[in-house]
Motif scaffolding. Structure first.
Motif, PDB file in Angstrom:
ATOM      1  N   GLU A  28       3.610   4.957  -1.880  1.00  0.00           N
ATOM      2  CA  GLU A  28       3.218   3.610  -1.690  1.00  0.00           C
ATOM      3  C   GLU A  28       2.179   2.957  -1.119  1.00  0.00           C
ATOM      4  OE1 GLU A  28       6.630   1.892  -3.390  1.00  0.00           O
ATOM      5  OE2 GLU A  28       6.803   3.098  -4.889  1.00  0.00           O
ATOM      6  N   LYS A  29       1.449   1.989  -1.306  1.00  0.00           N
ATOM      7  CA  LYS A  29       0.874   1.048  -0.334  1.00  0.00           C
ATOM      8  C   LYS A  29      -0.732   1.569   0.356  1.00  0.00           C
ATOM      9  CE  LYS A  29       4.677  -1.816  -0.367  1.00  0.00           C
ATOM     10  NZ  LYS A  29       5.719  -2.458   0.970  1.00  0.00           N
ATOM     11  N   LEU A  51       0.448   1.969  -6.103  1.00  0.00           N
ATOM     12  CA  LEU A  51       2.032   0.693  -6.027  1.00  0.00           C
ATOM     13  C   LEU A  51       3.592   1.545  -6.101  1.00  0.00           C
ATOM     14  CD1 LEU A  51       0.049  -2.030  -9.072  1.00  0.00           C
ATOM     15  CD2 LEU A  51       0.451  -2.030  -6.010  1.00  0.00           C
ATOM     16  N   GLU A  52       2.869   2.735  -7.140  1.00  0.00           N
ATOM     17  CA  GLU A  52       3.711   3.440  -7.568  1.00  0.00           C
ATOM     18  C   GLU A  52       4.344   4.604  -7.934  1.00  0.00           C
ATOM     19  OE1 GLU A  52       8.083   2.252  -9.816  1.00  0.00           O
ATOM     20  OE2 GLU A  52       5.914   2.156 -10.943  1.00  0.00           O
ATOM     21  N   LYS A  53       4.969   5.780  -7.467  1.00  0.00           N
ATOM     22  CA  LYS A  53       4.629   6.861  -7.760  1.00  0.00           C
ATOM     23  C   LYS A  53       6.243   7.156  -8.461  1.00  0.00           C
ATOM     24  CE  LYS A  53       4.623  11.331  -5.490  1.00  0.00           C
ATOM     25  NZ  LYS A  53       4.921  12.539  -3.813  1.00  0.00           N
ATOM     26  N   THR A  78       0.837  -9.137   1.182  1.00  0.00           N
ATOM     27  CA  THR A  78       2.014  -8.703   1.490  1.00  0.00           C
ATOM     28  C   THR A  78       2.844  -8.232   0.983  1.00  0.00           C
ATOM     29  OG1 THR A  78       3.012 -10.818   1.823  1.00  0.00           O
ATOM     30  CG2 THR A  78       1.394 -10.132   3.992  1.00  0.00           C
ATOM     31  N   ASN A  79       3.109  -9.016   0.053  1.00  0.00           N
ATOM     32  CA  ASN A  79       4.331  -8.107  -1.530  1.00  0.00           C
ATOM     33  C   ASN A  79       4.372  -8.060  -2.279  1.00  0.00           C
ATOM     34  OD1 ASN A  79       6.275  -8.948  -3.004  1.00  0.00           O
ATOM     35  ND2 ASN A  79       7.053 -10.888  -3.082  1.00  0.00           N
ATOM     36  N   PHE A  80       3.873  -7.132  -2.718  1.00  0.00           N
ATOM     37  CA  PHE A  80       2.790  -5.882  -3.913  1.00  0.00           C
ATOM     38  C   PHE A  80       4.407  -6.798  -4.843  1.00  0.00           C
ATOM     39  CE2 PHE A  80       0.876  -4.847  -0.140  1.00  0.00           C
ATOM     40  CZ  PHE A  80      -0.136  -4.649  -0.821  1.00  0.00           C
ATOM     41  N   LYS A  81       5.568  -6.862  -5.056  1.00  0.00           N
ATOM     42  CA  LYS A  81       6.963  -6.812  -5.773  1.00  0.00           C
ATOM     43  C   LYS A  81       5.757  -7.898  -6.972  1.00  0.00           C
ATOM     44  CE  LYS A  81       9.065  -3.575  -5.443  1.00  0.00           C
ATOM     45  NZ  LYS A  81       9.083  -2.327  -6.258  1.00  0.00           N
ATOM     46  N   SER A  82       5.679  -9.325  -6.497  1.00  0.00           N
ATOM     47  CA  SER A  82       4.548  -9.864  -6.999  1.00  0.00           C
ATOM     48  C   SER A  82       4.059 -10.444  -6.379  1.00  0.00           C
ATOM     49  CB  SER A  82       6.182 -11.307  -6.583  1.00  0.00           C
ATOM     50  OG  SER A  82       5.919 -12.293  -5.255  1.00  0.00           O
ATOM     51  N   MET A  83       2.436  -9.841  -6.912  1.00  0.00           N
ATOM     52  CA  MET A  83       1.217 -10.426  -6.215  1.00  0.00           C
ATOM     53  C   MET A  83       0.525 -11.677  -6.214  1.00  0.00           C
ATOM     54  SD  MET A  83      -0.595  -6.475  -6.585  1.00  0.00           S
ATOM     55  CE  MET A  83       0.058  -6.311  -7.907  1.00  0.00           C
ATOM     56  N   GLN A  84       0.067 -11.983  -4.908  1.00  0.00           N
ATOM     57  CA  GLN A  84      -0.430 -13.830  -4.644  1.00  0.00           C
ATOM     58  C   GLN A  84      -1.865 -13.325  -5.741  1.00  0.00           C
ATOM     59  OE1 GLN A  84      -0.631 -14.903  -1.143  1.00  0.00           O
ATOM     60  NE2 GLN A  84      -2.121 -16.857  -1.692  1.00  0.00           N
ATOM     61  N   TRP A  85      -2.709 -12.829  -5.575  1.00  0.00           N
ATOM     62  CA  TRP A  85      -3.685 -13.014  -6.345  1.00  0.00           C
ATOM     63  C   TRP A  85      -3.767 -11.523  -7.581  1.00  0.00           C
ATOM     64  CZ3 TRP A  85      -4.442 -12.702  -1.171  1.00  0.00           C
ATOM     65  CH2 TRP A  85      -4.671 -13.701  -0.619  1.00  0.00           C
ATOM     66  N   TYR A  86      -2.370 -11.308  -8.216  1.00  0.00           N
ATOM     67  CA  TYR A  86      -2.566 -10.433  -9.328  1.00  0.00           C
ATOM     68  C   TYR A  86      -3.398 -10.604 -10.247  1.00  0.00           C
ATOM     69  CZ  TYR A  86      -0.164  -7.644 -13.010  1.00  0.00           C
ATOM     70  OH  TYR A  86      -0.306  -6.882 -14.208  1.00  0.00           O
TER      71      TYR A  86
END
Length: 116
Positions: A28-29, A51-53, A78-86
């Motif tokens: 991930e990332k 994002l996820e495997k 910085t936080n891929f669980k709740s992305m700022q610019w999703y």
């Protein structure tokens, strides 16, 4: 569904001599590029921010469907669980079957330090 591709070839760098990796090395990332096979495939060479495997699937954001501005915004998250610019890259989220991925390469993408 996004049907316009953006080529980011000038912005990606491959890791030294170890360009190719196995599917077990996908984490991930990180950004990977691979050859994808199957029926009715639009993007045969996805450039994907992982994002996820999970199991036989890799879920990620296909950078080929994003403008350079959106890619730079993604790289600053910085936080891929709740992305700022999703909402900027929601249209580019895809899932890929690992069994259909060939010639997987780990990619380093040039970051624009001035992007905000």
């Amino acid at each position: 569904m996004a049907r316009r591709k953006v080529y980011h070839s000038r912005d990606k760098l491959f890791y030294g001599d170890a360009k190719f990796i196995t599917s077990s090395k996908i984490i991930e990332k990180e950004i990977i590029e691979f050859k994808y096979g199957g029926e009715n495939i639009y993007d045969l060479r996805p450039l994907v921010f992982v994002l996820e495997k999970k199991g036989d699937l890799v879920k990620g954001i296909n950078l080929n469907y994003l403008t350079e501005y959106k890619v730079q915004q993604l790289l600053q998250e910085t936080n891929f669980k709740s992305m700022q610019w999703y909402e900027l890259y929601n249209e580019a989220i895809r899932s890929y079957k690992i069994s259909k991925m060939k010639l997987i390469k780990k990619v380093e993408y040039k970051r624009d330090i001035d992007a905000t």
